[in-house]
Design an enzyme around this catalytic site. Sequence first.
Site, PDB file in Angstrom:
ATOM      1  N   TRP A   7       0.820  -1.216   0.000  1.00 55.45           N
ATOM      2  CA  TRP A   7       0.000   0.000   0.000  1.00 55.45           C
ATOM      3  C   TRP A   7       0.848   1.257   0.000  1.00 55.45           C
ATOM      4  CZ3 TRP A   7      -4.510  -0.321  -1.880  1.00 55.45           C
ATOM      5  CH2 TRP A   7      -5.222  -1.523  -1.774  1.00 55.45           C
ATOM      6  N   ASP A  42      -1.574   7.024   6.494  1.00 51.13           N
ATOM      7  CA  ASP A  42      -2.634   6.172   5.947  1.00 51.13           C
ATOM      8  C   ASP A  42      -2.923   5.110   7.006  1.00 51.13           C
ATOM      9  OD1 ASP A  42      -4.250   4.336   4.685  1.00 51.13           O
ATOM     10  OD2 ASP A  42      -2.893   3.944   3.010  1.00 51.13           O
ATOM     11  N   LYS A  95     -12.504  -1.707   7.041  1.00 49.02           N
ATOM     12  CA  LYS A  95     -11.759  -2.709   7.803  1.00 49.02           C
ATOM     13  C   LYS A  95     -12.100  -2.627   9.298  1.00 49.02           C
ATOM     14  CE  LYS A  95      -8.079  -2.390   4.363  1.00 49.02           C
ATOM     15  NZ  LYS A  95      -8.368  -3.623   3.625  1.00 49.02           N
TER      16      LYS A  95
END
Length: 362
Positions: free
Chosen positions: A103, A173, A197
Amino acid sequence: MANRAYNFNAGPAALPLDVLQKAQEQFVEFENSGMSLMEMSHRGAVYEKVHFEAVNLLRELLAIPDNYKVLFVQGGASTQFAMIPLNLRGPGTSAAYVSTGSWATKAIQEAKLFGETTIAASSEADSYKRIPAISELNYSSDVAYLHLTSNETIEGTQWTEFPDTGSVTLIGDMSSDILSRPIDVSKFGVIYAGAQKNLGPSGVTIVIIREDLIVKPSVPVPTMLRYDTHAKADSLYNTPPTFAIYMMNEVLKWIKANGGAAGMEARNREKAKLIYDAIDGSNGFYRGFAEAGSRSLMNVTFTLANEELEKKFVKESEANGFVGLKGHRSVGGLRASIYNAVPLESVQALAEFMRGFQSRNG
């Protein structure tokens, strides 16, 4: 629910059963309104109450300082990969990123579209099995910002502490571990996270941004990709994902009722220990991917001796009600995602299954 799956999906992921049942009760008619929340105007008083309750709960649960705005936007964290440089970088400026896995790499690739992008530290040489130490960070004091990915879902690594970057704006993030533990928001200029999530279903992305960073971009930026657009309108400039925000609000209530961020951390540490103990106590039958000091509390990644044995593990686990244990296609292996809403009982069942599988195949 006796037939409820053991859900270890990486995202969209497990939601609290209590929240799902409440949403089911309110799905057709919300609070005696004669209609579903999904049918209402986002500018009406009924929806706005839900909207701002979610904002205030996030403020409370994360102890967000008064000089920060909480925004609800769309496009997932992947859109934030572009919005960050578009809004926070001026012409000729550079930005620094920490390269920790899949990511972070996507964020770096996007940032390079908008100007010079430097790597402050990287664990690529170690196959992204670890998070770089804070002492490894190397970046100029005049960069526009330093960006990090707090938890890498694919590799199963997580920052245990965050750097103090002084005058350099720190961007985080936190899509896969937001509200899984207490954090010091004041260390960051911006925190962003997709909700799917730890906070709710897919569809809404949270941006927590310090107010001095909400300025008119120095280059032309489309209206919907500007933070000042959303901040001025309290995230109601256009139609927001109303049902996703309603669901997130209910998850936030559930988190508060279960001890807040500190309660989630205690719960998550207990769950993670069960699986890591099964790995570490297997005499090499299970092999953890991440280095011990960088292990994620959210995504436990591990391998077996060969791919055939891993396929057998997945097949048998699915036959026993386990979902989502196959590792990401880019790295293979196995992965158990144990976000906030995954019950302890599911993790206990997985640890027991792992020991049983080892006894049958070791």
